[in-house]
Design a protein around this motif. Structure first.
Motif, mmCIF file in Angstrom:
data_model
loop_
_atom_site.group_PDB
_atom_site.id
_atom_site.type_symbol
_atom_site.label_atom_id
_atom_site.label_comp_id
_atom_site.label_asym_id
_atom_site.label_seq_id
_atom_site.Cartn_x
_atom_site.Cartn_y
_atom_site.Cartn_z
ATOM 1 N N SER A 132 -4.445 -12.021 2.362
ATOM 2 C CA SER A 132 -3.463 -11.723 3.406
ATOM 3 C C SER A 132 -3.476 -10.249 3.803
ATOM 4 O O SER A 132 -3.164 -9.900 4.942
ATOM 5 N N ALA A 133 -3.799 -9.360 2.850
ATOM 6 C CA ALA A 133 -3.823 -7.907 3.085
ATOM 7 C C ALA A 133 -2.500 -7.408 3.663
ATOM 8 O O ALA A 133 -2.475 -6.492 4.484
ATOM 9 N N ARG A 134 -1.394 -7.996 3.206
ATOM 10 C CA ARG A 134 -0.083 -7.485 3.609
ATOM 11 C C ARG A 134 0.170 -6.147 2.929
ATOM 12 O O ARG A 134 -0.338 -5.901 1.827
ATOM 13 N N PRO A 135 0.964 -5.268 3.529
ATOM 14 C CA PRO A 135 1.296 -3.998 2.866
ATOM 15 C C PRO A 135 1.903 -4.259 1.484
ATOM 16 O O PRO A 135 2.696 -5.196 1.311
ATOM 17 N N TYR A 136 1.542 -3.448 0.515
ATOM 18 C CA TYR A 136 2.031 -3.643 -0.840
ATOM 19 C C TYR A 136 3.549 -3.425 -0.898
ATOM 20 O O TYR A 136 4.063 -2.436 -0.387
ATOM 21 N N ALA A 137 4.233 -4.355 -1.556
ATOM 22 C CA ALA A 137 5.684 -4.255 -1.715
ATOM 23 C C ALA A 137 6.071 -3.907 -3.143
ATOM 24 O O ALA A 137 7.054 -3.188 -3.378
ATOM 25 N N LYS A 138 5.287 -4.409 -4.127
ATOM 26 C CA LYS A 138 5.607 -4.188 -5.535
ATOM 27 C C LYS A 138 4.322 -3.862 -6.291
ATOM 28 O O LYS A 138 3.357 -4.633 -6.234
ATOM 29 N N ALA A 139 4.336 -2.747 -6.995
ATOM 30 C CA ALA A 139 3.166 -2.347 -7.773
ATOM 31 C C ALA A 139 3.569 -2.137 -9.222
ATOM 32 O O ALA A 139 4.641 -1.605 -9.514
ATOM 33 N N LEU A 140 2.691 -2.559 -10.120
ATOM 34 C CA LEU A 140 2.891 -2.410 -11.554
ATOM 35 C C LEU A 140 1.860 -1.433 -12.093
ATOM 36 O O LEU A 140 0.663 -1.623 -11.896
ATOM 37 N N SER A 141 2.320 -0.387 -12.777
ATOM 38 C CA SER A 141 1.421 0.630 -13.311
ATOM 39 C C SER A 141 1.519 0.666 -14.832
ATOM 40 O O SER A 141 2.603 0.886 -15.391
ATOM 41 N N GLY A 142 0.395 0.428 -15.502
ATOM 42 C CA GLY A 142 0.364 0.559 -16.953
ATOM 43 C C GLY A 142 0.315 2.029 -17.326
ATOM 44 O O GLY A 142 -0.636 2.730 -16.981
ATOM 45 N N LEU A 143 1.346 2.506 -18.018
ATOM 46 C CA LEU A 143 1.460 3.938 -18.308
ATOM 47 C C LEU A 143 1.566 4.139 -19.818
ATOM 48 O O LEU A 143 2.614 3.889 -20.418
ATOM 49 N N ASP A 144 0.463 4.583 -20.448
ATOM 50 C CA ASP A 144 0.481 4.827 -21.893
ATOM 51 C C ASP A 144 0.663 6.306 -22.220
ATOM 52 O O ASP A 144 0.453 6.730 -23.357
ATOM 53 N N LEU A 145 1.056 7.089 -21.212
ATOM 54 C CA LEU A 145 1.340 8.525 -21.332
ATOM 55 C C LEU A 145 0.080 9.368 -21.513
ATOM 56 O O LEU A 145 0.166 10.569 -21.743
ATOM 57 N N HIS A 147 -3.435 11.171 -20.062
ATOM 58 C CA HIS A 147 -3.751 11.855 -18.800
ATOM 59 C C HIS A 147 -4.325 10.874 -17.788
ATOM 60 O O HIS A 147 -3.966 10.904 -16.597
ATOM 61 N N CYS A 148 -5.192 9.969 -18.249
ATOM 62 C CA CYS A 148 -5.840 9.023 -17.330
ATOM 63 C C CYS A 148 -4.824 8.076 -16.696
ATOM 64 O O CYS A 148 -4.861 7.834 -15.493
ATOM 65 N N SER A 149 -3.903 7.549 -17.491
ATOM 66 C CA SER A 149 -2.926 6.619 -16.932
ATOM 67 C C SER A 149 -1.950 7.335 -16.007
ATOM 68 O O SER A 149 -1.480 6.755 -15.020
ATOM 69 N N CYS A 150 -1.635 8.596 -16.287
ATOM 70 C CA CYS A 150 -0.770 9.367 -15.389
ATOM 71 C C CYS A 150 -1.473 9.626 -14.057
ATOM 72 O O CYS A 150 -0.855 9.562 -12.987
ATOM 73 N N GLN A 151 -2.781 9.908 -14.115
ATOM 74 C CA GLN A 151 -3.555 10.081 -12.885
ATOM 75 C C GLN A 151 -3.543 8.799 -12.058
ATOM 76 O O GLN A 151 -3.427 8.836 -10.820
ATOM 77 N N ALA A 152 -3.657 7.651 -12.738
ATOM 78 C CA ALA A 152 -3.638 6.376 -12.031
ATOM 79 C C ALA A 152 -2.265 6.137 -11.394
ATOM 80 O O ALA A 152 -2.171 5.658 -10.264
ATOM 81 N N TRP A 153 -1.194 6.474 -12.119
ATOM 82 C CA TRP A 153 0.156 6.321 -11.565
ATOM 83 C C TRP A 153 0.300 7.142 -10.288
ATOM 84 O O TRP A 153 0.859 6.674 -9.294
ATOM 85 N N ARG A 154 -0.220 8.375 -10.291
ATOM 86 C CA ARG A 154 -0.152 9.213 -9.090
ATOM 87 C C ARG A 154 -0.932 8.570 -7.942
ATOM 88 O O ARG A 154 -0.497 8.609 -6.785
#
Length: 269
Positions: A132-145, A147-154
């Motif tokens: 569908s490629a609808r605009p994203y409404a809800k995103a889930l970010s795995g954050l293990d604190l 540096h790499c996961s924080c970069q992904a969150w950004r």
């Protein structure tokens, strides 16, 4: 904000889904789009012009079907993973969009083309599987604190529109001291809140609504529970594990969800 989107297109139906997602993001961010096709097979010189022309026609048809008017085409020859990674750097793309990949028998030993790209690409990669490629409404970010996961969150924060929600999820394993689990859980929640406060200073002021949660279990278990209960349309992951042994390869959870994407997946180093 993303301004320079590169779509790696292998002339498959799945790659057309990536083009549709790139079109939606280009409209949202005011970005330009480049469509890249890599010719991996060897062809005699007299046939190469015909092969390139056929690829260009297919890419133009994909762009037209997604209402992309301002785009450029790039046709290269070489190994797909290396060529895509080199082109990302050459064009200074700030997001690589790619469709689902069909794993071949020999790739079980060396990983899929997407996994090989993810190991070396310094630019965020978006695996697009939602037709569908609808605009994203809800995103889930795995954050293990890490540096790499924080970069992904950004990277996920910058991708989302202001009316979207971004849930940062931290997995907590109490270990043997079950009697102290509640105390440790409270400490983990506070660490997560503090990390998000710190990260908030690294991103634009205008962005999605921020949420956070700590879920007991392994990272993969916690993500699967949240995916089932919260049903996001985008999963955001760091491409590296926290473990020293896995720093040179994809983290196990990232590799798992790239091979079994429950929704679109954004990964970043």
């Amino acid at each position: 904000m993303y301004q320079n989107l590169l779509v790696a297109h292998d002339l498959s139906v799945e790659a057309d889904i990536a083009v549709r997602r790139a079109a939606q993001l280009a409209r949202q961010h005011g970005a330009r789009v480049t469509l890249l096709h890599v010719i991996e097979e060897f062809f005699p010189d007299r046939m190469m012009a015909t092969v390139r022309e056929a690829a260009e026609v297919a890419l133009r048809d994909a762009a037209r079907a997604s209402d992309i008017n301002d785009y450029q085409l790039v046709i290269r020859q070489g190994r797909a993973a290396n060529t895509v990674t080199d082109t990302v750097q050459e064009l200074n793309a700030d997001l690589l969009v790619i469709g689902a990949h069909h794993q071949q028998l020999l790739e079980r030993f060396d990983g899929t083309t997407l996994e090989r790209i993810a190991r070396h690409c310094r630019t965020p990669i978006l695996l697009a599987v939602d037709e569908s490629a609808r605009p994203y409404a809800k995103a889930l970010s795995g954050l293990d604190l890490s540096h790499c996961s924080c970069q992904a969150w950004r990277a996920g924060y910058r991708l989302l529109a202001p009316d979207a929600e971004l849930l940062a999820l931290n997995a907590y394993q109490p270990g043997k001291k079950a009697d102290r689990a509640d105390s440790h859980l409270d400490t983990q929640r506070e660490l997560l809140r503090q990390a998000l406060q710190d990260e908030r200073t690294q991103v634009p002021a205008t962005g999605p609504q921020l949420l956070c949660a700590v879920q007991q279990g392994t990272p993969q278990q916690a993500l699967e529970t949240a995916l089932r209960e919260w049903t996001p349309d985008l999963l955001v992951l760091g491409s590296r594990s926290r473990g020293a042994i896995e720093q040179a390869m994809l983290g196990s959870s990232t590799r798992y969800f790239l091979r079994r994407p429950p929704c679109d997946v954004l990964i970043s180093q």
